[in-house]
Design a protein around this motif. Structure first.
Motif, PDB file in Angstrom:
ATOM      1  N   GLY A 305       0.824  -1.211   0.000  1.00  0.00           N
ATOM      2  CA  GLY A 305       0.000   0.000   0.000  1.00  0.00           C
ATOM      3  C   GLY A 305       0.857   1.258   0.000  1.00  0.00           C
ATOM      4  O   GLY A 305       0.613   2.187  -0.762  1.00  0.00           O
ATOM      5  N   VAL A 308       2.286   1.770  -3.398  1.00  0.00           N
ATOM      6  CA  VAL A 308       1.310   2.344  -4.330  1.00  0.00           C
ATOM      7  C   VAL A 308       1.192   3.852  -4.130  1.00  0.00           C
ATOM      8  O   VAL A 308       1.281   4.639  -5.079  1.00  0.00           O
ATOM      9  CB  VAL A 308      -0.075   1.669  -4.135  1.00  0.00           C
ATOM     10  N   SER A 311       4.331   5.636  -5.402  1.00  0.00           N
ATOM     11  CA  SER A 311       4.478   5.811  -6.845  1.00  0.00           C
ATOM     12  C   SER A 311       3.416   6.757  -7.388  1.00  0.00           C
ATOM     13  O   SER A 311       3.663   7.489  -8.354  1.00  0.00           O
ATOM     14  CB  SER A 311       4.536   4.487  -7.607  1.00  0.00           C
ATOM     15  N   GLN A 339       6.595 -14.777  -3.805  1.00  0.00           N
ATOM     16  CA  GLN A 339       5.505 -14.098  -4.510  1.00  0.00           C
ATOM     17  C   GLN A 339       5.872 -12.677  -4.952  1.00  0.00           C
ATOM     18  O   GLN A 339       5.101 -12.031  -5.652  1.00  0.00           O
ATOM     19  CB  GLN A 339       4.216 -14.094  -3.666  1.00  0.00           C
ATOM     20  N   ARG A 343      10.634  -5.594  -9.088  1.00  0.00           N
ATOM     21  CA  ARG A 343      10.274  -4.411  -9.856  1.00  0.00           C
ATOM     22  C   ARG A 343      10.238  -3.197  -8.933  1.00  0.00           C
ATOM     23  O   ARG A 343      10.424  -3.320  -7.732  1.00  0.00           O
ATOM     24  CB  ARG A 343       8.951  -4.613 -10.555  1.00  0.00           C
ATOM     25  N   PRO A 345       7.951  -0.020  -7.573  1.00  0.00           N
ATOM     26  CA  PRO A 345       8.466  -0.148  -6.218  1.00  0.00           C
ATOM     27  C   PRO A 345       8.845  -1.585  -5.864  1.00  0.00           C
ATOM     28  O   PRO A 345       8.117  -2.508  -6.192  1.00  0.00           O
ATOM     29  CB  PRO A 345       7.296   0.305  -5.337  1.00  0.00           C
TER      30      PRO A 345
ATOM     31  N   VAL B 104      -1.355 -13.466  -6.873  1.00  0.00           N
ATOM     32  CA  VAL B 104      -0.065 -13.959  -7.385  1.00  0.00           C
ATOM     33  C   VAL B 104      -0.196 -14.700  -8.711  1.00  0.00           C
ATOM     34  O   VAL B 104       0.780 -15.236  -9.218  1.00  0.00           O
ATOM     35  CB  VAL B 104       0.671 -14.865  -6.371  1.00  0.00           C
ATOM     36  N   SER B 159      -4.967  -2.590   2.251  1.00  0.00           N
ATOM     37  CA  SER B 159      -3.526  -2.846   2.316  1.00  0.00           C
ATOM     38  C   SER B 159      -3.171  -3.034   3.777  1.00  0.00           C
ATOM     39  O   SER B 159      -3.469  -2.176   4.612  1.00  0.00           O
ATOM     40  CB  SER B 159      -2.739  -1.667   1.744  1.00  0.00           C
ATOM     41  N   ALA B 247       1.706  -1.291  -9.729  1.00  0.00           N
ATOM     42  CA  ALA B 247       1.939  -1.751  -8.361  1.00  0.00           C
ATOM     43  C   ALA B 247       0.667  -2.331  -7.758  1.00  0.00           C
ATOM     44  O   ALA B 247       0.693  -3.331  -7.065  1.00  0.00           O
ATOM     45  CB  ALA B 247       2.460  -0.597  -7.507  1.00  0.00           C
ATOM     46  N   VAL B 248      -0.478  -1.697  -8.057  1.00  0.00           N
ATOM     47  CA  VAL B 248      -1.728  -2.195  -7.501  1.00  0.00           C
ATOM     48  C   VAL B 248      -2.003  -3.596  -7.997  1.00  0.00           C
ATOM     49  O   VAL B 248      -2.436  -4.457  -7.264  1.00  0.00           O
ATOM     50  CB  VAL B 248      -2.903  -1.270  -7.900  1.00  0.00           C
ATOM     51  N   THR B 250      -0.134  -6.014  -8.790  1.00  0.00           N
ATOM     52  CA  THR B 250       0.581  -7.062  -8.072  1.00  0.00           C
ATOM     53  C   THR B 250       0.205  -7.066  -6.603  1.00  0.00           C
ATOM     54  O   THR B 250       0.527  -7.984  -5.896  1.00  0.00           O
ATOM     55  CB  THR B 250       2.100  -6.853  -8.166  1.00  0.00           C
ATOM     56  N   HIS B 251      -0.459  -6.032  -6.165  1.00  0.00           N
ATOM     57  CA  HIS B 251      -0.692  -5.937  -4.728  1.00  0.00           C
ATOM     58  C   HIS B 251      -1.893  -6.713  -4.253  1.00  0.00           C
ATOM     59  O   HIS B 251      -1.784  -7.668  -3.533  1.00  0.00           O
ATOM     60  CB  HIS B 251      -0.786  -4.471  -4.303  1.00  0.00           C
TER      61      HIS B 251
END
Lengths: 661, 661
Positions: A305, A308, A311, A339, A343, A345, B104, B159, B247-248, B250-251
């Motif tokens: 979080g 995110v 960035s 997992q 990359r 971030p 994932v 998150s 980023a999201v 993959t989050h």
């Protein structure tokens, strides 16, 4: 201009108006000076009292030794008299703490003039009046708290309260300061000479300036570009708006200039402009450290979080996430949990411990980029632990963001090592953005070289007629559509024939007016309509202008004479968009081509030109802005605008021009 | 939808995957639950170990009593099996801590589907997977720190890291929280039901939501307006930009929707939108206090500089400095030093002590406005002293800003009394602005009622031709310029004659194209030019449109089907300005007239219309936006735009229309 050395690096100081009463300014200052200064200190008090155990002098003239600085804190009616005595004594410089001068009205203004005359007579340079005083590496000549850590940031402030705040902050954040100069009314010593002096001081690494009004725009534009080459100079301006300009007027008696012009001036001189104290404090963290700061950023975190949000902030600030080189992927995969992907971030994952931070940092430490390390305290790692890891990478472009229960303790660890550390990713990103985008300083050389024919054209006039305006453009290399003036129908028809159809016909006036609002403009006039249109227009004005009808993008170029910074040009979206969208960029004249390019970028004109994909002539807009900047300087124009400036593939054309002097 | 009561207010909890190892999540959670929950707690572990002194069960099925919540922290391959056993046992709800599912990739997605099916079979409602857990006033079912002060703010986060941060903050700032809901993948329980549930909880005063992607836009739009009527709901969105959307993904495996549409949705449901964590924390100070907050502000300070910066901030935020009533001037003059005037900002002057603050506050305390008290620690007064003074005025709309060496201690005094306190004036002003401008919630009722003739017009089509687009406008009460289609020169001439000169002639196409870029548009066509123009145009397209030529302001109205929030309309500056200036406002369809008015304000169209001073028809733009919003809903439009929509004194006219389905 006599050097400020006596004031900033004195060998002896007298405090006139030193007091026994610990609640009085004159006592606080005496104690502050006594406890910090290694040279000689003399209390002066007309009651000849014993102050803090020291026998005071009845008059400064009674002191045997030389006095370099007289700090004056006596009632305003006595200030001039005290200055007279200091002059007779041969004192070199003074700090006038007393307030109640120009800032409170006419009576004060009179006293201030008297004071100035006395000081001039003896060649005494003085700070104030209405100042909180001066703090240097050698002495604390202010009535603020005495215990301020010595550091490398100099503060120049036009408000005592802001000065006191900055002192507190410098102490609390362990940043420390080199100088604090409270400018007061700037009656003698002005902000530009102080900044100039401090920029040459070897104990100062960066200069922070809180200013409400610049005393002398020309000198400012002349001296500050040299200062900003030497070290970062950061400006914050009080009195941004109409509402608060009222507050400024009563505050130090200076009139706030236009905020936009001020911003343009700061960019010109290469200063960094911040909007509020918080932004300054954040910036000072970077300035105060030795970490190399780059605009390419690698984010390392243990919270997806936070990654995110970081960035998001980077993208909003127009900075870039650096691409991690392929060759490091293998090594990073060994460090990351299964997992996670290598990359940016770089999410070390919520279960990351000390080792994972350490190993990941080792792998990326040599990349030439800012490493923004965002750590969330979790049961598996604390901010403090990560801070200790970061100490191993000092000098590698580290910026820390510590978030969680122990963030303050963790900050202190990094602060002690002069590694910048923030509480929020956005704050870190915005500070980095301000620093890496520091503008290049420009020294404006203003040498008016009016064209002879232009001088003739404007002689004795306070405003130009519309066709004189167009002529003036042509004299300055700014293109206009084909045009002519018709006083009767036949002339109009002849003109229109030679220009080519369709034409624009409009009333021609001696004074700048809104022709469209008067219904004095006809577009798309064809051959068979000329007569009828001419007749219509002559109901409003005898004289009619016939003009080539151009299509293209409507821009706006303006010029004004700012009371502080002198001639300034504006460029923006044309037509009614000027006022509504306020998509305008300012530049201090003369404007060079590269600056003009920045201005048409900032005002979005360039995006507009390019989005049309028609090969519209960017260069001609740039040149027009530059030419206008020379024109306003040469002819000392008060206000002018070209609206619209029509831009198409053939060039940029001034269609309507208003000029006043 | 089964109630969430079992989950939020359970009587018994089993921790499946409870562990002896203190470094493991399964151990931390067991300890957190045990130390907070007053009901029954059962550790479950397939090795049947003794955990923290308690004998664990080999399977949940071995537990004799009812189990309301099963907290599951076992390897992802076993989660579904464990859920099966919980179902057989009759467990009502679960929290799936385990990660490694949808977020994932494919294999995880498969496991997540399996898990969902099992839970559905037994009617088990569950949070997660990939969640940090749940904390309620009754128990801490998370693997974050146990010691969180109970308070009145609920946190809903997508998150875990942000959740952990907020817990730390709640503890440190003594704000406390009621609930922390870590949403995880939202496979079963979604954000909208959690917000709905919490809005009805009597121990919760405000709800903070960190979200990356909304699970179901329709339900969100339906439920949240009721929640925001009950209490403030504050949203922050991660994944604002293209860079961070990566980023999201993959989050938490959710796709970030459009940021602008999300913002519009939050405004529609009456939520408060903030851009970063810092803004949220600042807002929570106001939400957490009982001080009445108004948009009219009185600034009281002992530093002129701080007063100036504060009124700058007030003006920038669009708030107002309240006018001090004349009748108070006399009283205030008695309190102020001679050089100070009783105006706003009220500058008590640098030598103000405790008494002056107290007396001034007494005089103004009954004014119905926010009293922003900005204090700079100076030798004459400290922040702490002023904080104590402020305690006497609790409930009078007090907001403190403490600046100086003792600001933290001073903050604590005010925080303990639930008086909001900030470190910078800008932060206080921005938080006040966010709160007083909370939008009114709207519930969008979407009942498509397509006009019959419109349905016929679009049947079987994925895009409309240009003239079909114009016909569609007319069916929806949106005006168009007079127009017609010509297949030969004679038709063109006849049409142009009946429309009246000059006319516009352009190519007519079946698919949306950029006609201008194809050089397929002629403006200002007079009678004698029709033939030539027709011939030219038919080189590009056989069919030619002849249209009335209108002048006026060029606006833009668009519509789109957002994957999350469904049909949305846009309004902005027309022509090329749409893309360059991005002066666009979004609204969730259907858009009512008052919302359309707000949208044309936000996008500056209204300013443009008014600045022209020609009586251009504002109402017709408002109506057009509203009509377009119904059109896109009725016909399930994928994308459409009217560009330009020409606005003049006669109304608003759709000149060019593109529609796709």
């Amino acid at each position: 201009m006599m050097s400020l050395d006596y004031l900033f690096r004195p060998k002896s100081i007298a405090i006139i108006g030193a007091s026994r009463n610990r609640e009085k300014v004159g006592n606080v200052i005496f104690r502050n000076v006594s406890s910090t200064f290694r040279g000689k200190v003399y209390p002066v008090n007309n009651k000849s009292e014993i102050i803090e155990g020291v026998q005071s002098f009845k008059s400064i003239k009674d002191i045997q030794d030389d006095v370099d600085v007289a700090i004056i804190s006596v009632p305003r009616e006595s200030v001039s008299q005290v200055m007279e005595e200091a002059g007779e004594k041969g004192v070199k410089s003074a700090i006038v703490i007393t307030s109640g001068f120009r800032e409170v009205g006419e009576e004060g203004e009179k006293l201030e003039r008297e004071l100035t005359n006395t000081a001039k007579k003896y060649g005494i340079r003085f700070l104030g009046p209405n100042t909180m005083g001066l703090l240097t590496p050698d002495y604390n000549g202010t009535f603020a708290f005495a215990d301020v850590k010595r550091g490398e940031i100099a503060l120049v402030v036009q408000s005592g309260g802001i000065g006191a705040y900055m002192l507190n902050w410098a102490q609390k954040s362990r940043t420390g300061i080199s100088f604090l100069v409270s400018l007061g009314n700037q009656t003698d010593i002005k902000e530009f000479e102080v900044i100039d002096y401090l920029s040459k001081d070897p104990e100062t690494k960066a200069i922070f300036v809180y200013i409400e009004g610049v005393s002398d725009g020309e000198r400012f534009l002349d001296l500050i570009p040299e200062a900003t080459i030497r070290k970062p100079v950061i400006f914050i301006k009080g009195g941004a708006t109409a509402q608060s300009s009222e507050a400024v007027k009563t505050h130090t008696g200076s009139l706030a200039g236009s905020y936009d012009v001020f911003k343009a001036a700061i960019r010109t001189v290469g200063g960094i402009f911040v909007e509020n104290l918080k932004d300054f404090l954040n910036l000072s963290k970077l300035v105060n450290s030795s970490e190399p700061i780059r605009d390419q950023i690698l984010v390392i975190t243990n919270s997806g979080g936070h990654g995110v949000l970081t960035s998001d902030a980077i993208s909003r600030a127009g900075l870039s996430l650096v691409k991690i080189p392929e060759r490091l992927n293998g090594e990073l995969r060994k460090v990351l949990p299964p997992q996670s992907l290598p990359r940016n971030p770089l999410d070390l994952s919520g279960d990351a411990g000390r080792e994972r931070y350490l190993n990941a940092l080792k792998i990326v430490s040599d990349l030439d980029c800012t490493k923004l390390v965002v750590v969330q305290s979790l049961p598996f790692i604390s901010c403090t632990e990560v801070s200790k890891v970061l100490l191993n990478f000092k000098g590698k472009g580290i910026v820390g963001v510590t978030m969680g229960y122990d963030e303050d303790a963790a900050s202190r660890i990094l602060e002690s090592a002069s590694i910048p550390v923030f509480s929020f990713p956005e704050e870190a990103v915005n500070a980095v953005s301000k620093l890496v985008r520091k503008p290049s300083p420009r020294k404006k050389v203003r040498v008016p070289q009016p064209v002879n024919s232009a001088q003739e054209l404007i002689r004795g006039k306070t405003a130009l007629s519309d066709y004189e305006g167009l002529k003036l453009m042509e004299l300055y290399g700014i293109r206009t559509p084909k045009w002519g003036i018709a006083n009767n129908y036949e002339e109009a028809q002849r003109l229109a024939d030679s220009i080519g159809y369709p034409v624009v016909m409009k009333i021609s006036t001696d004074q700048p007016v809104h022709k469209t609002e008067l219904k004095g403009v006809y577009m798309n006039v064809e051959k068979d309509m000329v007569k009828e249109v001419f007749t219509d227009l002559t109901k409003i004005s005898k004289r009619v202008m016939v003009q080539e009808q151009l299509t293209g993008l409507e821009a706006y170029v303006g010029g004004l004479r700012d009371p502080v910074f002198g001639h300034t040009v504006l460029v923006g979206v044309g037509g009614i968009y000027v006022e509504v969208l306020k998509s305008v960029s300012y530049g201090i004249a003369p404007v060079y081509e590269d600056e003009a390019l920045e201005m048409i970028k900032e005002s979005k004109i360039l995006d507009m030109i390019r989005s049309r994909k028609r090969g519209y002539d960017e260069g001609s807009v740039i040149r027009t802005v530059s030419n206008v900047s020379r024109l306003v300087l040469d002819l000392n124009v008060k206000e002018m605008d070209i609206n619209p400036l029509i831009v198409n593939e053939r060039g940029a054309f001034a269609v309507d021009v208003r000029v006043t002097f």
